[in-house]
Enzyme design. Structure first.
Site, PDB file in Angstrom:
ATOM      1  N   CYS A  91      83.249  -1.393  76.662  1.00 63.50           N
ATOM      2  CA  CYS A  91      83.208  -2.731  76.071  1.00 63.50           C
ATOM      3  C   CYS A  91      84.190  -2.748  74.910  1.00 63.50           C
ATOM      4  O   CYS A  91      83.982  -2.077  73.900  1.00 63.50           O
ATOM      5  CB  CYS A  91      81.805  -3.070  75.596  1.00 63.50           C
ATOM      6  SG  CYS A  91      81.703  -4.703  74.821  1.00 63.50           S
ATOM      7  N   GLY A  92      85.274  -3.513  75.068  1.00 62.47           N
ATOM      8  CA  GLY A  92      86.335  -3.510  74.063  1.00 62.47           C
ATOM      9  C   GLY A  92      85.938  -4.097  72.737  1.00 62.47           C
ATOM     10  O   GLY A  92      86.386  -3.635  71.679  1.00 62.47           O
ATOM     11  N   ASN A 171      86.610  -0.896  83.584  1.00 64.10           N
ATOM     12  CA  ASN A 171      85.670  -1.750  84.300  1.00 64.10           C
ATOM     13  C   ASN A 171      86.491  -2.815  85.024  1.00 64.10           C
ATOM     14  O   ASN A 171      87.644  -3.068  84.675  1.00 64.10           O
ATOM     15  CB  ASN A 171      84.605  -2.353  83.365  1.00 64.10           C
ATOM     16  CG  ASN A 171      85.215  -3.118  82.209  1.00 64.10           C
ATOM     17  OD1 ASN A 171      86.422  -3.234  82.075  1.00 64.10           O
ATOM     18  ND2 ASN A 171      84.374  -3.642  81.338  1.00 64.10           N
ATOM     19  N   ASN A 204      83.848  -8.680  86.240  1.00 63.74           N
ATOM     20  CA  ASN A 204      84.045  -9.650  85.173  1.00 63.74           C
ATOM     21  C   ASN A 204      85.132 -10.621  85.642  1.00 63.74           C
ATOM     22  O   ASN A 204      86.175 -10.198  86.154  1.00 63.74           O
ATOM     23  CB  ASN A 204      84.500  -8.962  83.888  1.00 63.74           C
ATOM     24  CG  ASN A 204      83.537  -7.893  83.434  1.00 63.74           C
ATOM     25  OD1 ASN A 204      82.458  -8.175  82.942  1.00 63.74           O
ATOM     26  ND2 ASN A 204      83.918  -6.630  83.617  1.00 63.74           N
ATOM     27  N   GLU A 222      80.944 -12.300  82.149  1.00 65.41           N
ATOM     28  CA  GLU A 222      80.785 -10.853  82.166  1.00 65.41           C
ATOM     29  C   GLU A 222      79.610 -10.490  83.065  1.00 65.41           C
ATOM     30  O   GLU A 222      78.508 -11.029  82.905  1.00 65.41           O
ATOM     31  CB  GLU A 222      80.547 -10.310  80.758  1.00 65.41           C
ATOM     32  CG  GLU A 222      81.765 -10.374  79.854  1.00 65.41           C
ATOM     33  CD  GLU A 222      81.612  -9.506  78.633  1.00 65.41           C
ATOM     34  OE1 GLU A 222      81.465  -8.274  78.804  1.00 65.41           O
ATOM     35  OE2 GLU A 222      81.615 -10.045  77.508  1.00 65.41           O
ATOM     36  N   CYS A 231      85.466 -11.084  75.349  1.00 60.42           N
ATOM     37  CA  CYS A 231      85.376  -9.857  76.142  1.00 60.42           C
ATOM     38  C   CYS A 231      86.648  -9.063  75.876  1.00 60.42           C
ATOM     39  O   CYS A 231      87.747  -9.502  76.229  1.00 60.42           O
ATOM     40  CB  CYS A 231      85.228 -10.187  77.631  1.00 60.42           C
ATOM     41  SG  CYS A 231      85.254  -8.730  78.710  1.00 60.42           S
ATOM     42  N   GLY A 232      86.495  -7.896  75.244  1.00 61.84           N
ATOM     43  CA  GLY A 232      87.656  -7.113  74.848  1.00 61.84           C
ATOM     44  C   GLY A 232      88.436  -6.557  76.019  1.00 61.84           C
ATOM     45  O   GLY A 232      89.670  -6.670  76.084  1.00 61.84           O
ATOM     46  N   THR A 233      87.730  -5.934  76.970  1.00 62.12           N
ATOM     47  CA  THR A 233      88.438  -5.430  78.144  1.00 62.12           C
ATOM     48  C   THR A 233      89.018  -6.598  78.941  1.00 62.12           C
ATOM     49  O   THR A 233      90.106  -6.487  79.528  1.00 62.12           O
ATOM     50  CB  THR A 233      87.513  -4.587  79.044  1.00 62.12           C
ATOM     51  OG1 THR A 233      86.362  -5.352  79.396  1.00 62.12           O
ATOM     52  CG2 THR A 233      87.091  -3.301  78.344  1.00 62.12           C
TER      53      THR A 233
END
Length: 303
Positions: A91-92, A171, A204, A222, A231-233
């Site tokens: 999780c970014g 992910n 996601n 997500e 959402c970081g990623t």
């Protein structure tokens, strides 16, 4: 006060967010807690619990079998769970909040900090606070983006479909460029992605519009959490997808490329380097510290 009259001790917790992607933080340095899916879901419930898009368990790598193999490189393991209790590889935004907690708790210093995750080792750089006390931004080395294919992936909402790029940031992400963020719909349920079987463990889904040169905005569903404010990623996946759409590949040009990505909760800066590394920079804030009621603490078992 005698031992017999002492009040039960509740479980300490914190609450933090990165661009309004918020998390319940449970310190467990020695790995003595077993937080099952039901407990995670109850704690993350926004009406009957603390509320959060996910839960971060802070544990030493050597104390958790999942991360023990990374203990020689990273003291701390981010055990991340989605709000429904399912396991998340990475999780970014969560890792920035995780790093902020470690620094504020005196468990790490500003500067470079390695963190173990289920997606592998991630390196975080925590900037010193400004003179006025404003928290410095945090940069995360998110690893390498993979574009595993296949071609022909589509995302569908309300009878309308768009092509999507499969981007993996530890992910999976399906990134679709649309004319308006309203086209994403309500995002309470996962948008259908075809062909079936491409994402056996869920995905996601990002919907993206252009805001200007190397500047985009996104909404995201997500997996395991629904729509989140950030959402970081996902922001990293979006920047990589935008670069490829724009005909830019740092591995080919030899020059890093940076995109500004606006999320509902703020703004992130994403840089992809010629060696394939993707870095993400943004804020992270701890907003509350507390103690669970002893009855709630019983949801979390000691091991």
């Amino acid at each position: 006060m005698t031992a017999s009259s002492a009040q039960p001790v509740g479980l300490p917790f914190l609450k933090g967010h990165g661009t309004q992607n918020d998390f319940v933080i449970v310190p467990d340095p020695e790995g003595r807690l077993a937080i099952g899916p039901e407990a995670v879901a109850a704690l993350c419930d926004r009406r009957s619990g603390i509320g959060g898009d996910g839960l971060l368990r802070v544990v030493r790598s050597a104390a958790d079998p999942v991360a023990a193999g990374q203990a020689d490189r990273a003291e701390w393991f981010m055990d991340y769970r989605n709000s429904d209790g399912s396991i998340g590889e990475m999780c970014g935004n969560g890792i920035r909040v995780f790093a902020r907690y470690l620094v504020e708790a005196g468990l790490a210093k500003p500067g470079e900090l390695p963190v173990a995750t289920r997606a592998g080792l991630r390196t975080v750089r925590v900037a010193e606070n400004a003179e006025d006390g404003t928290s410095g931004e945090i940069t995360v080395d998110m690893g390498h983006a993979l574009l595993p294919g296949p071609d022909g992936i589509e995302v569908t909402v309300g009878g309308r479909s768009w092509p999507a790029l499969n981007v993996n940031m530890g992910n999976p992400h399906a990134v679709a460029f649309v004319e308006s963020l309203d086209h994403a719909g309500e995002l309470l349920t996962a948008p259908p992605v075809s062909p079936g079987g491409v994402y056996p463990e869920g995905v996601n889904v990002e919907f993206v519009v252009d805001r200007g040169p190397r500047h985009v905005a996104m909404r995201v569903h997500e997996r395991g959490s629904g729509e989140t404010r950030s959402c970081g990623t996902g922001a990293c996946a979006v920047a990589v997808a935008a670069a490829r759409r724009d005909g830019v590949d740092p591995a080919v040009t030899g020059e890093a490329v940076t995109y500004t990505v606006d999320v509902l909760g703020g703004r992130l800066t994403i840089t992809e380097h010629p060696d394939g590394r993707v870095e993400k920079t943004g804020p992270a804030v701890i907003v509350a510290r507390g103690e669970l009621d002893p009855a709630w603490s019983a949801l979390v078992r000691g091991v």
